[in-house]
Motif scaffolding. Structure first.
Motif, PDB file in Angstrom:
ATOM      1  N   SER A 101      55.568  34.903  26.109  1.00  0.00           N
ATOM      2  CA  SER A 101      55.915  35.977  27.040  1.00  0.00           C
ATOM      3  C   SER A 101      57.333  36.451  26.753  1.00  0.00           C
ATOM      4  O   SER A 101      58.174  35.691  26.279  1.00  0.00           O
ATOM      5  CB  SER A 101      55.819  35.487  28.487  1.00  0.00           C
ATOM      6  N   ALA A 102      57.552  37.715  27.019  1.00  0.00           N
ATOM      7  CA  ALA A 102      58.887  38.273  26.810  1.00  0.00           C
ATOM      8  C   ALA A 102      59.864  37.599  27.760  1.00  0.00           C
ATOM      9  O   ALA A 102      59.541  37.313  28.912  1.00  0.00           O
ATOM     10  CB  ALA A 102      58.852  39.777  27.050  1.00  0.00           C
ATOM     11  N   ALA A 148      63.106  47.170  43.403  1.00  0.00           N
ATOM     12  CA  ALA A 148      63.035  47.477  41.977  1.00  0.00           C
ATOM     13  C   ALA A 148      64.000  46.605  41.182  1.00  0.00           C
ATOM     14  O   ALA A 148      63.671  46.142  40.077  1.00  0.00           O
ATOM     15  CB  ALA A 148      63.346  48.951  41.754  1.00  0.00           C
ATOM     16  N   LEU A 149      65.180  46.367  41.728  1.00  0.00           N
ATOM     17  CA  LEU A 149      66.142  45.494  41.056  1.00  0.00           C
ATOM     18  C   LEU A 149      65.594  44.074  40.959  1.00  0.00           C
ATOM     19  O   LEU A 149      65.682  43.427  39.900  1.00  0.00           O
ATOM     20  CB  LEU A 149      67.473  45.510  41.808  1.00  0.00           C
ATOM     21  N   LEU A 207      64.489  41.698  37.534  1.00  0.00           N
ATOM     22  CA  LEU A 207      64.989  40.362  37.242  1.00  0.00           C
ATOM     23  C   LEU A 207      63.885  39.305  37.255  1.00  0.00           C
ATOM     24  O   LEU A 207      63.915  38.356  36.464  1.00  0.00           O
ATOM     25  CB  LEU A 207      66.072  39.988  38.260  1.00  0.00           C
ATOM     26  N   SER A 208      62.918  39.451  38.138  1.00  0.00           N
ATOM     27  CA  SER A 208      61.900  38.409  38.309  1.00  0.00           C
ATOM     28  C   SER A 208      60.647  38.620  37.461  1.00  0.00           C
ATOM     29  O   SER A 208      59.959  37.657  37.110  1.00  0.00           O
ATOM     30  CB  SER A 208      61.494  38.309  39.783  1.00  0.00           C
ATOM     31  N   ARG A 209      60.354  39.885  37.107  1.00  0.00           N
ATOM     32  CA  ARG A 209      59.128  40.171  36.358  1.00  0.00           C
ATOM     33  C   ARG A 209      59.365  41.020  35.113  1.00  0.00           C
ATOM     34  O   ARG A 209      58.416  41.335  34.387  1.00  0.00           O
ATOM     35  CB  ARG A 209      58.107  40.871  37.264  1.00  0.00           C
ATOM     36  N   GLY A 210      60.595  41.424  34.890  1.00  0.00           N
ATOM     37  CA  GLY A 210      60.893  42.227  33.716  1.00  0.00           C
ATOM     38  C   GLY A 210      60.442  43.658  33.803  1.00  0.00           C
ATOM     39  O   GLY A 210      60.316  44.338  32.773  1.00  0.00           O
ATOM     40  N   GLU A 215      77.261  42.804  39.014  1.00  0.00           N
ATOM     41  CA  GLU A 215      76.431  41.995  38.127  1.00  0.00           C
ATOM     42  C   GLU A 215      75.535  41.105  38.987  1.00  0.00           C
ATOM     43  O   GLU A 215      76.025  40.305  39.792  1.00  0.00           O
ATOM     44  CB  GLU A 215      77.314  41.132  37.222  1.00  0.00           C
ATOM     45  N   HIS A 216      74.226  41.233  38.792  1.00  0.00           N
ATOM     46  CA  HIS A 216      73.275  40.546  39.668  1.00  0.00           C
ATOM     47  C   HIS A 216      72.277  39.723  38.847  1.00  0.00           C
ATOM     48  O   HIS A 216      71.914  40.103  37.731  1.00  0.00           O
ATOM     49  CB  HIS A 216      72.513  41.566  40.521  1.00  0.00           C
ATOM     50  N   SER A 217      71.844  38.608  39.429  1.00  0.00           N
ATOM     51  CA  SER A 217      70.858  37.753  38.774  1.00  0.00           C
ATOM     52  C   SER A 217      70.011  37.084  39.840  1.00  0.00           C
ATOM     53  O   SER A 217      70.313  37.157  41.042  1.00  0.00           O
ATOM     54  CB  SER A 217      71.550  36.693  37.915  1.00  0.00           C
ATOM     55  N   LEU A 218      68.949  36.404  39.403  1.00  0.00           N
ATOM     56  CA  LEU A 218      68.161  35.616  40.353  1.00  0.00           C
ATOM     57  C   LEU A 218      68.950  34.412  40.830  1.00  0.00           C
ATOM     58  O   LEU A 218      68.784  33.957  41.968  1.00  0.00           O
ATOM     59  CB  LEU A 218      66.848  35.167  39.706  1.00  0.00           C
TER      60      LEU A 218
END
Length: 250
Positions: free
Chosen positions: A15-16, A72-73, A77-80, A219-222
């Protein structure tokens, strides 16, 4: 013996890789109105004039920015899932009446969307305090494609509170917003910008996906989903400063 590969027996395809982070400006607005001459320092600081706001939205529109939701953001991050070029999130705190009277029409004019963090009790008792949007107005905005998310029940600080207090302030408003809009909010804005581990545990327990703070950054991440940062819009924010915040001149 020859065999035919099935979905179960076929080798798994790699998976990507999901994105580690995203640099997306989340703009933070409070009042979009001119404060009275008697207004205190905080009220003046948090007030963006209707003219300045219109100028900022026109800039986004004319320079190829696309407004997106926090959904959407998170999906990126969670599903690409794909984000548009020059994505930006517009957030509006507290449910002020100017969000309905000034912001909402302008967003519709430019085909934009916004995320509105409403305080449940402010909406419930708006008939005694017309400075805030009513549930009917909030529902209208939701039906027009705006995101309605929670900013708590009473806007009281949530740090160092009991479990019962957090249930009252966090779960109750989620249920109210869902009842009035037909959509369960999945994002939260900390009242007065403060939080502690107990608040984050409560948010996770009620399936909140992420929460925003008043801390500065884009800058955002899970990994930091419950402490996403924003860019505060002030009374003194000039258009060149606005451009810089969006990363055009950095």
């Amino acid at each position: 013996m020859r065999t035919t590969a099935t979905a179960d027996s076929a080798p798994a395809q790699p998976s990507a890789a999901l994105p580690v982070s995203a640099r997306v400006p989340i703009l933070m607005y409070h009042y979009v109105s001119d404060p009275l001459i008697t207004a205190d320092r905080l009220r003046r600081d948090l007030s963006v004039s209707p003219g300045a706001f219109a100028e900022q939205m026109r800039f986004l529109h004319d320079n190829g920015y696309t407004t997106i939701s926090l959904d959407a953001l998170y999906a990126y991050l969670s599903r690409g899932e794909t984000l548009p070029p020059k994505a930006v999130v517009l957030t509006f705190d507290d449910g002020h009446i100017d969000h309905y009277a000034t912001v909402f029409p302008l967003l519709k004019q430019y085909g934009m969307t916004g995320t509105f963090f409403v305080v449940a009790d402010y909406a419930t008792f708006s008939y005694t305090n017309p400075a805030y949007m009513s549930w009917a107005q909030i529902r209208e905005m939701s039906e027009a494609g705006m995101s309605i998310e929670s900013h708590g029940r009473t806007h009281r600080e949530l740090r160092n509170r009991s479990f019962q207090f957090l249930v009252w302030e966090v779960l109750g408003p989620i249920e109210q917003i869902e009842a009035y809009t037909g959509r369960r909010p999945r994002f939260f804005c900390y009242p007065v910008g403060h939080y502690d581990p107990a608040v984050i545990r409560m948010l996770k327990s009620v399936q909140t996906l992420a929460a925003v703070t008043t801390e500065y950054g884009a800058e955002h991440s899970l990994a930091n989903a419950y402490t996403w940062k924003r860019l505060r819009m002030r009374n003194t924010t000039t258009l060149p400063q606005f451009e810089s915040m969006l990363g055009l001149t950095q």
